[in-house]
Write an enzyme that holds these catalytic residues in place. Structure first.
Site, PDB file in Angstrom:
ATOM      1  N   GLU A   1      -3.384   7.551  -4.337  1.00 56.59           N
ATOM      2  CA  GLU A   1      -3.328   6.250  -3.663  1.00 56.59           C
ATOM      3  C   GLU A   1      -3.040   5.143  -4.670  1.00 56.59           C
ATOM      4  OE1 GLU A   1      -6.961   4.205  -2.235  1.00 56.59           O
ATOM      5  OE2 GLU A   1      -6.081   4.378  -0.240  1.00 56.59           O
TER       6      GLU A   1
ATOM      7  N   TYR B   1       0.840  -1.201   0.000  1.00 52.68           N
ATOM      8  CA  TYR B   1       0.000   0.000   0.000  1.00 52.68           C
ATOM      9  C   TYR B   1       0.874   1.250   0.000  1.00 52.68           C
ATOM     10  CZ  TYR B   1      -3.324   3.578   1.345  1.00 52.68           C
ATOM     11  OH  TYR B   1      -4.090   4.713   1.356  1.00 52.68           O
TER      12      TYR B   1
END
Ligand code: GDP
Ligand code: MN
Length: 397
Positions: free
Chosen positions: A207, A119
């Site tokens: 993101e 992530y």
């Protein structure tokens, strides 16, 4: 302002970041040609909506065993079939709200072999007023869940704007993610590219979830989500051109045309207020008296009669609105202008729900007089508390 994954990946590609080759498809008949332009042997078919969690989401009226909005296929034909199956349908994810979002575009991408899912995000940290990196080994998952259950698995730090991005930032991320050898170098380079892109385009959020290590050991951005500062979009014609109005709330879109600060909510009481702080206080006090606001609306300091009329139209077009509270403090704004605007709007669009008006400040007596003499069925309120109490009572009985 948000954009689609395929648009975000094109920006990443422009900055040299590693992404797979892909084609966007708007019509089912174009799917086969698009998929045929990719190498295979794996084709990933991805619904393009402004909401995450597509893989775990589900389509409305799904057939038994049907998968969500991200599907792995093994041939051009299968990729085309899955594209046709997705287009035009409604995908519901944990980020889309229960109504879901209609899929009007599908992205077909060269599939990757995945070794690990990581992530990575960049965002504006309001606490430090700086751009922050957020990373975790727990990729492909809901980061909110990771933050709630295993916060120690998330590394977050801010970048000093005086130095900007430096190699040590990238190395810190690489070591935290457990990257080895050439991957560390790739990571340092990639983080620099992401930081540059973020700054150049006035982003609010970037993101990459997941950022992957491929089966050949290289870093790649497998998903991409970008949000841009709406107040800065005017500086970036290329970003403004990526806006997909079909993804936005039609009421919010209409409001933006008149420069009104409007956000649709789920409640039953429509609010028209000047000033963001007063709008927040108004929403709070409506809740205090046991009802829910249908919207946040700040008409701004210099609202004209036309603007007030438009604001009123947007509120009354919301079928959920069972009552309206107008709460104006006339500082820069004059109460008589607001009163005239409200009356003009009511005359134009009609009024089928109770309306409570609370005015205070410049020319308040004149404003009250205009409303009292209008012959309209308007309930006058003395102060904010009185206004909230009256509208909740009028709606709930
Ligand atoms: P999201 O569900 O909206 O976040 O969509 P993503 O693009 O993140 O895809 C969801 C999941 O699908 C990823 O976490 C991966 O596990 C899987 N996935 C996506 N693309 C590929 C790919 O090219 N190859 C493989 N093997 N899996 C993929
Ligand atoms: Mn994702």
């Amino acid at each position: 302002m948000n954009i689609h994954e395929y648009q975000a990946k094109a920006l990443l590609r422009d900055y040299g970041a590693p992404v797979s080759d892909g084609r966007v498809v708007l019509k089912a008949e174009d799917a086969k040609t698009a998929a045929g332009e990719l190498d295979g042997p794996l084709w990933v078919v991805k619904a393009q909506i402004h909401a995450g969690g597509r893989g775990k989401g589900s389509f409305k009226e799904a057939s038994a065993g049907e998968k969500g909005g991200v599907r792995l296929t093994k041939s051009v034909e299968e990729a085309a079939e899955e594209t046709a199956r997705m287009l035009g349908r409604t995908l519901v994810t944990h980020q889309s709200g229960p109504a879901g979002k209609q899929v009007n575009r599908v992205y077909i991408e060269d599939g990757s072999g995945i070794e690990t899912e990581l992530y990575l995000a960049l965002l504006v940290d309001r606490q430090t007023s700086r751009v922050s990196f957020v990373c975790s080994t727990e990729g492909g998952m809901d980061i909110e869940e990771v933050a709630a259950n295993t916060p120690e698995k998330i590394l977050s730090f801010a970048v000093d704007p005086a130095t900007g991005y430096q190699g040590f930032h990238g190395r810190r991320i690489a070591f935290n993610l457990g990257l080895k050898g050439a991957q560390v170098k790739q990571c340092v380079k990639l983080m620099g590219q992401l930081y540059q892109l973020f700054m150049d385009k006035d982003m609010e959020m970037l993101e990459i979830n997941p950022l992957i290590v491929t089966d050949s050991g290289d870093l790649k951005c497998l998903d991409a989500k970008m949000g841009f500062d709406g107040n800065a979009v005017y500086r970036h014609a290329d970003i403004a051109a990526l806006r997909d109005e079909t993804e936005e709330d039609p009421k919010e879109l209409e409001a933006s045309k008149y420069d009104l600060n409007y956000i649709a909510l789920d409640g039953e009481i429509g609010c028209m207020v000047n000033g963001a702080g007063l709008a927040m206080a108004t929403m709070d006090i409506i809740k205090l008296f046991g009802a829910e606001p249908a919207n946040f609306l700040d008409v701004g300091g210099g609202a004209t009669t036309e603007k007030v009329t438009e604001a009123f139209k947007i509120i009354t077009s919301d079928k959920q609105v069972k009552g309206i509270l107008v709460n104006i403090f006339g500082g820069i704004m004059r109460c008589d202008v607001i009163a005239e605007g409200v009356i003009a709007a009511v005359k134009e669009v009609g009024l089928e729900v109770p309306l409570v008006v609370r005015l205070e400040g410049t020319n308040v007596e004149k404003g009250k007089e205009i409303i009292a003499n209008s012959g309209l069925n308007v309930i006058a309120a003395e102060n904010l508390r009185d206004g909230a109490e009256k509208i909740v009572k009028a709606v709930k009985g």
